[in-house]
Design an enzyme around this catalytic site. Structure first.
Site, PDB file in Angstrom:
ATOM      1  N   ASP A 191      -9.203  27.816 -16.179  1.00  0.00           N
ATOM      2  CA  ASP A 191      -8.629  28.679 -15.148  1.00  0.00           C
ATOM      3  C   ASP A 191      -9.551  29.890 -14.950  1.00  0.00           C
ATOM      4  OD1 ASP A 191      -5.435  29.085 -13.999  1.00  0.00           O
ATOM      5  OD2 ASP A 191      -6.850  30.762 -13.850  1.00  0.00           O
ATOM      6  N   ASN A 247       4.087  24.558 -11.932  1.00  0.00           N
ATOM      7  CA  ASN A 247       4.850  25.360 -10.987  1.00  0.00           C
ATOM      8  C   ASN A 247       5.023  24.591  -9.686  1.00  0.00           C
ATOM      9  OD1 ASN A 247       4.938  27.624 -12.743  1.00  0.00           O
ATOM     10  ND2 ASN A 247       2.874  28.213 -12.116  1.00  0.00           N
ATOM     11  N   HIS A 295      -0.920  20.683 -10.376  1.00  0.00           N
ATOM     12  CA  HIS A 295      -1.737  20.934 -11.559  1.00  0.00           C
ATOM     13  C   HIS A 295      -0.855  21.336 -12.725  1.00  0.00           C
ATOM     14  CE1 HIS A 295      -1.415  24.604  -9.129  1.00  0.00           C
ATOM     15  NE2 HIS A 295      -1.340  25.249 -10.275  1.00  0.00           N
ATOM     16  N   MET A 296      -1.326  20.997 -13.902  1.00  0.00           N
ATOM     17  CA  MET A 296      -0.648  21.343 -15.149  1.00  0.00           C
ATOM     18  C   MET A 296      -1.472  22.420 -15.832  1.00  0.00           C
ATOM     19  SD  MET A 296      -0.052  18.730 -18.328  1.00  0.00           S
ATOM     20  CE  MET A 296       1.335  17.841 -17.622  1.00  0.00           C
ATOM     21  N   HIS A 297      -0.859  23.578 -16.080  1.00  0.00           N
ATOM     22  CA  HIS A 297      -1.520  24.609 -16.881  1.00  0.00           C
ATOM     23  C   HIS A 297      -1.419  24.222 -18.358  1.00  0.00           C
ATOM     24  CE1 HIS A 297      -1.519  27.946 -13.769  1.00  0.00           C
ATOM     25  NE2 HIS A 297      -0.591  27.159 -13.249  1.00  0.00           N
TER      26      HIS A 297
END
Ligand code: 5GP
Ligand code: ZN
Length: 114
Positions: free
Chosen positions: A30, A87, A100-102
């Site tokens: 990120d 989210n 997307h997956m954090h």
């Protein structure tokens, strides 16, 4: 999706610090990290939000979890723990409309989130 930021990262048009890649999944750091480990795991296929998934996308979204497991092991955070967050839409804080997956790790994370 020509105007999608994460599709441009997938295409190499916008640079990113790539952490993991296979046929279906890409992961990169990120740009504004909220933890010592903060990366984004995306399907190479453009899907805007969880609401836009079709049934066949269950398989590809499962592959995000497989990638997360592999990355956590590579980063050495599997046992200490990590958080995976997706989210969906504005109230949840989604700002990039390519699903997307954090992955957040390497610090104590509080609950509930803000
Ligand atoms: P969201 O708020 O949609 O769940 O998460 C989007 C994330 O993408 C944010 O954490 C933000 O820092 C990250 N981000 C935004 N633009 C870029 C970029 O150009 N490159 C990278 N690597 N991350 C980005
Ligand atoms: Zn996209």
């Amino acid at each position: 999706m020509s105007d999608c930021l994460f599709c441009k990262i997938r295409e190499g048009v916008i640079p990113a610090d790539i952490i993991f890649e296979n046929d279906d999944v890409l992961a990169f750091n990120d740009v504004n990290p909220q933890a010592p480990v903060h990366l984004l795991i995306i399907p190479k296929k453009h899907i805007s939000t969880v609401n836009d998934m079709v049934d066949d996308d269950q398989v590809i979204m499962g592959k995000l979890f497989s990638a997360a497991r592999t990355i956590a092991s590579q980063k050495g955070v599997s046992d200490d723990g990590y958080r995976l967050v997706v989210n969906c839409n504005e109230k949840a804080g989604q700002t990039v409309f390519h699903i997307h997956m954090h992955m957040l790790a390497d610090r104590a994370l509080t609950w509930p989130p803000g």
